[in-house]
Design an enzyme around this catalytic site. Sequence first.
Site, PDB file in Angstrom:
ATOM      1  N   LYS A 100      -1.315  -1.261   7.655  1.00 20.95           N
ATOM      2  CA  LYS A 100      -1.954  -0.336   6.709  1.00 20.95           C
ATOM      3  C   LYS A 100      -1.920  -0.902   5.287  1.00 20.95           C
ATOM      4  O   LYS A 100      -1.167  -1.826   4.985  1.00 20.95           O
ATOM      5  CB  LYS A 100      -1.255   1.019   6.733  1.00 20.95           C
ATOM      6  CG  LYS A 100      -1.218   1.704   8.082  1.00 20.95           C
ATOM      7  CD  LYS A 100      -2.592   2.050   8.607  1.00 20.95           C
ATOM      8  CE  LYS A 100      -2.482   2.870   9.887  1.00 20.95           C
ATOM      9  NZ  LYS A 100      -3.807   3.112  10.503  1.00 20.95           N
ATOM     10  N   ASN A 101      -2.710  -0.313   4.407  1.00 30.43           N
ATOM     11  CA  ASN A 101      -2.697  -0.741   3.000  1.00 30.43           C
ATOM     12  C   ASN A 101      -1.297  -0.648   2.411  1.00 30.43           C
ATOM     13  O   ASN A 101      -0.896  -1.493   1.617  1.00 30.43           O
ATOM     14  CB  ASN A 101      -3.663   0.106   2.173  1.00 30.43           C
ATOM     15  CG  ASN A 101      -5.111  -0.139   2.541  1.00 30.43           C
ATOM     16  OD1 ASN A 101      -5.440  -0.339   3.708  1.00 30.43           O
ATOM     17  ND2 ASN A 101      -5.987  -0.130   1.551  1.00 30.43           N
TER      18      ASN A 101
END
Length: 392
Positions: free
Chosen positions: A186-187
Site C-alpha cells: 500500500k501507499n
Amino acid sequence: MQIPFVDLKAQYETIKDEVAEAIRGVLNSAQFIGGEALASFEGDFAAYCQVRHARGVANGTDAIHLALRALGIGYGDEVITTAHTFVATAAAIAATGARPVFVDIDPETYTIDPKMIERAVTDRTKAIIAVHLFGQPADMGPIKDIARRRGLYVVEDAAQAHGAEYQGVRTGALGDVACFSFYPAKNLGAYGDGGAITTNSAAIAERIERLRDHGRTTHYSHAEIGFNSRLDALQAAILQIKLRRLDEWNANRRRAAEWYAAELAQSGIKTPFVRKGSTHVHHLYVITTNERDAMRIKLDEAGVATGIHYPLPLHLQPAFAHLGYRQGDLPCCEAMAARSLSLPMFPELTRDAVRRVAAIARAAAEPHGHKNSQRRPTYSPAALSADGGKEW
C-alpha cells in the site's frame, strides 16, 4: 532491464536506518502489544487524516468488519457497495451476517456510481461502503447526500487511498467511519499485515477499541464478544516512520502518472481519469485497452511485471453465487474486468522505466489499428460477449 510491479526494497533502502532505530525502541520497551508506539502512531495518523480518532487493527479486512459491527450492522441488514473491488470489501460485510448489495461503477473513474446506489436502497439498507479505488476517492458528495436523505451510514474503504483528497478533505474524514489497510504494497505499508479505522465519533472509536481486543473493558472484564485484531507495536513504529514520507511518496506517484499519461497520449489506450476537485494518489496505475491480453504478454516477455485489478467482479465470484447475480448485471464492472491492466507504479519509478513500459504498451496496441485513434473501450454486455470473456 526488469521492471517490477512494486519495488519495496527500493523504498526500504531510503529509510532503513530510521526503521532500525524505531524497531530497537520497541524492543527496548518490551511493549509489543499496545503501548506508546501504538498510541503515538494512532495520534499521528488521526491528525494526518484530519479526524479526532484512529484505532489500529490487525489488517484492512478486519477494519471494515469491525467498523460495520461498531455501527450495529448485522443479520438481516444490507450494505451497498461496488463489485469492482478486492474481495475483502464484501467478505467483511458477509462476516457481520449482513448481505452485500453490488452496484455498478462510473466508467470514467471506476468508483461506485452514486446513481446506482439510489436505485439499490431498500428498507433493509443500513450503510454504503464507498471504495476509494486505485487511489482516487469515490464521488462522496452525492453519496453523502443519499445517505443523509435515507438515514444510512457511510463507510470509506480507503485501503488504496492513503492521503488522497476529495474537495480538500482527506480520505478517512469523508464518512462516518473509514477503513485502511497497511498491507506492505500500500501507499502506507507495514512490514506485515496491519490496518486502521478512523472516525470523528468518540463512541465509535470506543467500540472499536473493545471489539479489537476481545470486548474488554478491563483485563478480565468483557462487555461483549469481541475479536483479536490488534495492530502490534513493531508495525505501528514502522508505520509512524513511513507516515512522515507519505506525502512525498504520493507526489512521486503522481509524477510517474503524469509521465505515463504523456507517453500514452494519442495511443488509443485509456489512461486514468482524475475527477475535478480530487487528489489521486495512484496506488495502482490502471489503463484500459481492447488489446489487454496481448499487451500483457508483450510486457511480460520484455521483463515488465503487470497486474489485473480485478479479473472477475465480485458479483460473478463463486463465493457470492448465492446472491443471484448474473453476467450482464453490472456491465461497467464486467468491462473493466475484461479490459483493465495495471502497470508498474511505485514512488521510486524512473522516467526511463516509464518510457520503456509505455513504448511496449503502444507497440502492442498499434498493430491492431488503434494508433492515434483515441478509441475508448466499449462498456456494453454485447462487447463483452464479443471478447469471449477471456478472463472469466
